[in-house]
Design an enzyme around this catalytic site. Structure first.
Site, PDB file in Angstrom:
ATOM      1  N   LYS A 216       0.819  -1.219   0.000  1.00 45.40           N
ATOM      2  CA  LYS A 216       0.000   0.000   0.000  1.00 45.40           C
ATOM      3  C   LYS A 216       0.850   1.265   0.000  1.00 45.40           C
ATOM      4  O   LYS A 216       2.041   1.250   0.326  1.00 45.40           O
ATOM      5  CB  LYS A 216      -0.967  -0.024   1.187  1.00 45.40           C
ATOM      6  CG  LYS A 216      -2.094  -1.031   0.986  1.00 45.40           C
ATOM      7  CD  LYS A 216      -3.179  -0.954   2.044  1.00 45.40           C
ATOM      8  CE  LYS A 216      -4.336  -1.887   1.693  1.00 45.40           C
ATOM      9  NZ  LYS A 216      -5.403  -1.886   2.715  1.00 45.40           N
ATOM     10  N   ARG A 246      -3.746 -10.194   4.644  1.00 47.47           N
ATOM     11  CA  ARG A 246      -4.280 -10.243   3.275  1.00 47.47           C
ATOM     12  C   ARG A 246      -3.200  -9.667   2.365  1.00 47.47           C
ATOM     13  O   ARG A 246      -2.879  -8.473   2.452  1.00 47.47           O
ATOM     14  CB  ARG A 246      -5.574  -9.438   3.199  1.00 47.47           C
ATOM     15  CG  ARG A 246      -6.221  -9.396   1.818  1.00 47.47           C
ATOM     16  CD  ARG A 246      -7.498  -8.562   1.855  1.00 47.47           C
ATOM     17  NE  ARG A 246      -8.129  -8.456   0.549  1.00 47.47           N
ATOM     18  CZ  ARG A 246      -7.821  -7.528  -0.358  1.00 47.47           C
ATOM     19  NH1 ARG A 246      -6.897  -6.610  -0.085  1.00 47.47           N
ATOM     20  NH2 ARG A 246      -8.451  -7.512  -1.530  1.00 47.47           N
TER      21      ARG A 246
END
Length: 263
Positions: A216, A246
């Site tokens: 991210k 995840r």
């Protein structure tokens, strides 16, 4: 940490496990996660690499992504769910959606968990979860919140969602929580949440957590160069007793879990 989270026929009681990201989208922020035409092949590789849940999504939730409607999302995810379910009948499958109609159709196609990043913002989602008996990953999105304090907002929002699910009949052993890294006001808050993720875990002792940091923007630089930082965050997840990470890179994150799990 001791839990009894049920997804399909599997019960996850502790440790840290891998949820694999499978994006049936043309615009996901990490090109390596886009499935193209090899969903079954990719699923097989992810399972071999150590993924214990496959999370299939048909809509990018990256900042400024173009939103698609429920019908378009269904056209993307349902064939993938059906193909993967047929090839791998035992693997738990999650569908990443905030549309209740997509969630209901996905469960009918073979999905076992609904991963709702909106925190039940869409009417009818809680009812779909209850009526289908699916497990749920409930995330908190702070981007438009009026709360000033990060952790007050997270705790309040997650408690509201959990209470709504319990009230409508969803069993507590079907609920997984996600603090929502990448869904805050800025990267500073994302880092603050990651460093103090144990604060959330302490507030919900009966519910397991998922951590979603993979590649991210909080890590800076180019997407392709964010694996090392992702692996550091996975080590943090192991330390805090997070039940799932995840991620895009299954083998590498599984190796990190195995290393830190032995320390």
């Amino acid at each position: 940490m001791k839990y009894d989270l049920k997804i399909r026929d599997k019960v996850f009681t502790g440790g840290t496990h891998v949820m694999a990201i499978m994006n049936a989208t043309p615009d996901s922020f990490y090109i390596g996660s886009r499935l193209g035409d090899d969903a079954v092949k990719r699923a097989g590789r992810f399972i071999a690499d150590g993924a214990e849940v496959l999370d299939i999504g048909g809509q990018s939730t990256r900042p400024n992504a173009e939103k698609v409607g429920a019908l378009e999302e269904m056209s993307r995810v349902l064939p993938v769910i059906e193909e993967v379910r047929a090839a791998y009948p035992d693997i738990p499958i999650s569908v990443d959606t905030f549309f209740p109609e997509v969630a209901e159709a996905a469960v009918a196609a073979g999905a076992d968990m609904i991963n709702d990043v909106s925190g039940l913002a869409y009417d009818g989602m809680a009812e779909v979860i209850a009526s289908t008996g699916a497990s749920v990953c409930l995330m908190h999105d702070r981007r438009k919140s009026v709360f000033t304090d990060l952790f007050t907002d997270k705790i309040t929002g997650l408690k509201k969602g959990v209470n709504k699910l319990l009230k409508i009949g969803v069993k507590c052993d079907r609920i997984l929580l996600d603090g929502g890294i990448g869904f805050n006001k800025n990267n500073f808050e994302d880092w603050e949440l990651l460093k103090n993720y144990d604060k959330l875990i302490e507030e919900f002792p009966n519910y397991p957590f998922l951590l979603g940091t993979s590649r991210k923007s909080m890590f800076g630089g180019e997407v392709a160069d964010r694996l090392a930082a992702t692996l550091d965050s996975t080590a943090t997840a192991v330390k805090f007793g997070v039940l799932f990470v995840r991620v895009h890179d299954i083998a590498e994150n599984k190796a990190m879990i195995d290393i830190f799990g032995r320390l």
